[in-house]
Design an enzyme around this catalytic site. Sequence first.
Site: not given
Lengths: 259, 374
Positions: A100, A161, A187-188, A209-210
């Site tokens: 990645k 994040g 992301a986001g 993830n976050t």
Amino acid sequence: MHVTDQLQIADKTFTSRLFTGTGKFASGTLMQKSIEASDSELVTVALKRIELSQDDENILQYFKSLNIDLLPNTSGVKTAKEAVFAAQMAREALQTNWIKLEIHPDPKYLMPDPIETLVAAEQLVKEGFVVLPYVHADPVLCKRLEEVGCQAVMPLGAMIGSNMGLKTLEFLNIIIEQANVPVIIDAGLGLPSHASAAFEIGADAVLINTAIAVAKDPIAMAQSFKLACQAGRTAYLAGQAQVLNTAESSSPLTSFLDA
Amino acid sequence: MLNMLKGFEQIFDKHDWKAVSASIYAKTSKDVERALSTSSRDIEDFKALISPAAEQYLEQMAQQSHALTKKHFGNNIQMYIPLYLSNECQNICTYCGFSLDVKLKRKTLTDAEIHAEAKLIKRLGYDHVLVVTGEANKTVGMPYFLNAIKILKQYFAHISLEVQPLEQEDYFKLKQAGVQAILVYQETYHKEDYKKHHPKGRKSNFAYRLDTPDRIGRSGMHKIGLGVLIGLEDWRVDSFFTALHMQYLEKKYWKSRYAISFPRLRPCASGIPLKSVISDRQLTQLICAYRLLNPMVELSMSTRESQKFRDNIIKLGITSISAESSTEPGGYSTPKKSLEQFETDDKRNTKSFVQVIKDQGYNVVFKDWDKSLQ
């Protein structure tokens, strides 16, 4: 879910379209259990986090019991040159040619550098890597990355994040419309409904993830994301129903055909 | 996943003519309503829109096509004119007036004759010419094209080419020489009947022709024109394959623009009976269906069509149109008529047709390219 609905990227086939990350978890055990609950089959891990020594803090030990493939990422690098080097290190360390590619010179918002990313992607493809680049939701950049041989593209939904959701929606629509490779929204995405919406517009996978790692109960949140991804993907395949526009009673444009 | 090195054939081979046909004719009003109500349409929606079930929704299709075309192209209609350079041809095509077996006087324009034609066309106001020839590689091949383009560039800002399929490097050379668009019609996507309609000549190679838009795409050509001869086979199935081809190309050669033409078979010297007659109503449906599938694609209309049809179709999705056309080499400066490919229908002069377009509230665009662009 259709059993035949599998996602193919390069030489690998995935049943789960939920990819996960490994950062920000309170403990290695919690990370392990959350990934397990998510059913995720592809998990990204930063090369900078990997320790090859065999001590207790080694992040790799938590993956051993999981049925997953690891996707090393180049997080932390600021240039193409550094990214290529990091990818080569990751290949050595984890025995995988998947990478990645993420290059963010800006430490505040971690916005990906499009120019360095394209340069690095081309180089890594030539070196035999399966390259999944993390990029801004830029349709032209995604086509350029596809042309140099990337096996998927990973445009962002919002700042990494941020949990803001699909802020780049209109551009993601264009990317999905134009892509010949899988589109993974990365992301986001902060809520399961964001993930579901990503699939409803035709995304091939999402990376979370976050939103899982910092939830009060990461394991429950991981399960929730799993269900939301399945719901959104099923809805996409089912074909959206919409309200019919009101019909015109007269035929001003086509009456010439009646004469 | 799509193999980037292989062309359209890998997608084409996955579709069976009969199965596609059955699927189009099985579309219901529910499918049409779905296709009308969504804003991002796929190939299944297109099938519904070209199906018999959509005929009763024609006014709605027309309304949407009109609005979408205006949104993306503005109040503009582009003008072009065909310029036939040669009627020599080594192919036998059962439907074409230039076919090798048709007794027709053959002519290829000399430099002086090209100049004469260009001057006349220029005087009519045109800045976009569509160069047309038959397929006679020895006399009308790359050296002839490059020479003709060099001459025509002295007069016109935009040159399109409708000639035999060429190699990728030839397309690249043509682009360098100043050609902006290449048009190659598949004629029909019905593989078996294609062979029947093209029994002799290089054109009988179906696969080579099918691969042609890929070669054009790889050359980086600015615009690629597609189409089928409407009337050779079931127009609905052939149009499905055209749309499939367009969608594939658009994704792969994403820097190019795309254009669709609607050549309805017209009476010509070869006199073939038509297998699938399309009515004015159905042709309108087809034009609107393309627009609803693809808001950006250029849709082109020639003088094959009648005055009445042309006057009314302007508003329904067409973006470029010709007038006062001749389909024979030398037809503008020394008209003979005995040399023509087919007989046109709408014979009005450019000036009066331009007025018809203006009266409908459109701006008539003759120049939309510049020699300085490439």
